[in-house]
Design an enzyme around this catalytic site. Structure first.
Site, short mmCIF file in Angstrom:
data_model
loop_
_atom_site.label_atom_id
_atom_site.label_comp_id
_atom_site.label_asym_id
_atom_site.label_seq_id
_atom_site.Cartn_x
_atom_site.Cartn_y
_atom_site.Cartn_z
N GLY A 142 0.82 -1.19 0.00
CA GLY A 142 0.00 0.00 0.00
C GLY A 142 0.86 1.25 0.00
O GLY A 142 2.05 1.21 -0.32
N GLY A 143 0.25 2.37 0.40
CA GLY A 143 0.97 3.64 0.41
C GLY A 143 0.15 4.78 -0.14
O GLY A 143 0.68 5.71 -0.72
N GLN A 213 -2.21 -4.96 0.45
CA GLN A 213 -2.44 -4.26 1.71
C GLN A 213 -2.82 -2.82 1.43
O GLN A 213 -2.16 -2.13 0.65
CB GLN A 213 -1.17 -4.32 2.58
N SER A 214 -3.92 -2.36 2.02
CA SER A 214 -4.40 -0.98 1.89
C SER A 214 -4.66 -0.63 0.42
O SER A 214 -5.42 -1.31 -0.25
CB SER A 214 -3.38 -0.04 2.54
N ALA A 215 -3.99 0.40 -0.11
CA ALA A 215 -4.16 0.75 -1.53
C ALA A 215 -3.70 -0.40 -2.42
O ALA A 215 -4.22 -0.59 -3.53
CB ALA A 215 -3.37 2.01 -1.86
N ASP A 321 -9.33 0.79 12.59
CA ASP A 321 -8.63 1.39 11.45
C ASP A 321 -9.27 2.73 11.09
O ASP A 321 -10.44 2.78 10.71
CB ASP A 321 -8.68 0.44 10.25
N HIS A 353 -4.71 0.36 11.55
CA HIS A 353 -4.19 0.15 10.21
C HIS A 353 -2.79 -0.44 10.21
O HIS A 353 -2.44 -1.22 9.33
CB HIS A 353 -4.19 1.50 9.47
#
Length: 398
Positions: A142-143, A213-215, A321, A353
């Site tokens: 992600g990021g 993960q995430s984005a 989160d 998160h």
């Protein structure tokens, strides 16, 4: 005779001198090219940073300062992870997988001894058994679609190495160097490279799992779903059925949601930036445009027809989160289920998160629930994480 030998030696000496000069010139040319590439990348970073700064506002700066403080507190652990990444011989770094910028990936290949430990439940055993093909994880980090980098997956890959899992971490263009379509293109190409290289790396092509993960979960899901919509197109280098399982960790699946857009705006990801990342423009039809990059909308569109080629899904989320709301997974799960796609959900009551993905493994916590759930999903066996005692990367008292 003496004159003939001397003449021959002089000619040989001139050839050696010419050869040395040529080699020196080649080395100098190579060094100049390398310096040129480094300077090009440095200038590119500053150009993109300046472009990104035009989007920023005050709460972005506050978020960035908080990130710096967080990084400073965990610096000893990050140094250890960095040392592991730079020095460990089991890592193949910076493999080029495509023609675009940042199209590189890292491969973490466990030793045969680690694979045997998992097969025997951590207790050793016979060593003359035929070499086992290892399960493979393709990881998309992600990021916020802005600061993603393949090295962010080193901590997860380090943990999975202990259990004989090959991990392939994919890098991709970030905003503003690329927008969502560019990122999905990169991720899809990286997955294709990994799928085709799995067996040559000692991996089992029947046991390839895709984790985001995430984005990264958003981009990985889009890549998988778009590939599923192509079905068995022979022009494609990989197909959705090559993936046996998908895991989304703290993922984003509804970019068209007004509620999500407002949440991101409050958290510092200004809607202008978000629309630009998602290629939505600024017209009154931006929600419709956002839907084109929505995993949820894509499942509604192609899910029933393509359910037979899609893998089982596992959606993992921390209930505390505040970066990626838990409702993203809670709402995506029934959408998958209604389309006939197998899906399971895991929610961690006391996790946010970063706790499952960063803090738990860094602190060496015995309740590393994320690692346990991933291993259970990959090996279809419970309790594997309890067979290994991991040392914390940072002193908990500090």
């Amino acid at each position: 005779i003496h004159s003939f030998i001397s003449s021959k030696e002089r000619r040989s000496g001139r050839k050696e001198k010419t050869k040395t000069t040529t080699e020196r010139a080649q080395r100098t040319g190579t060094d100049k090219k390398m310096i040129g590439r480094v300077m090009h990348n440095v200038l590119l970073i500053f150009r993109l940073l300046f472009k990104l700064l035009t989007f920023l506002r005050l709460n972005w700066i506050a978020k960035f300062l908080r990130l710096l403080l967080f990084s400073a507190l965990l610096l000893p652990a990050f140094i250890r992870i960095g040392w592991f990444y730079v020095t460990d011989g089991r890592i193949k770094r910076g493999i080029k997988y495509g023609k675009n910028a940042r199209n590189f990936l890292d491969v973490y290949v466990p030793s045969d001894e680690e694979d045997e430990d998992v097969e025997e439940g951590g207790g050793g055993g016979e060593t003359n058994k035929p070499k086992q093909l290892k399960p493979v994880v393709i990881f998309v980090t992600g990021g916020v679609w802005i600061i993603g980098y393949r090295v962010w997956g080193a901590l997860l890959a380090k943990s999975l190495l202990e259990f004989g899992v090959i991990t392939i971490c994919i890098d991709y263009r970030n905003f503003p160097q690329g927008v969502c379509g560019d990122m999905v293109e990169d991720v899809a190409n990286g997955i294709g490279y990994a799928v085709n290289a799995a067996k040559s790396l000692g991996g089992d092509p029947r046991k390839i799992n895709l984790i985001g993960q995430s984005a990264g979960a958003h981009l990985a899901a889009l890549s998988l779903l778009k590939q599923a919509s192509l079905r068995d197109d022979l022009k494609e280098t990989w197909h959705a059925k090559d993936i046996i399982g998908f895991v989304g960790i703290s993922g984003i699946y509804h970019p068209e949601s007004e509620e999500l857009i407002a949440h991101f705006d409050r958290q510092g990801l200004h809607r202008k930036i978000f629309f630009s990342i998602m290629e939505a423009g600024f017209s009154g039809r931006h929600i419709e445009a956002l839907g084109r990059n929505s995993p949820s909308e894509m499942v509604k569109s192609i899910g029933v027809e393509c359910a037979h080629v899609l893998p089982r899904f596992l959606l993992i989320h921390g209930e505390k989160d505040v970066s990626a709301p838990t409702r993203e997974s809670r709402n995506f799960a029934p959408t998958l289920s209604n389309a006939g796609i197998s899906v399971k959900e895991k929610y961690y009551k006391s996790k946010g998160h970063v706790e499952p993905f960063i803090l738990d493994p860094i602190l060496g916590r015995s309740e590393d629930v994320l690692l346990e759930d991933l291993l259970t999903f990959i090996f279809r066996r419970e309790g594997l994480s309890k067979t290994f005692k991991r040392q914390p990367l940072i002193d908990r008292k500090s």
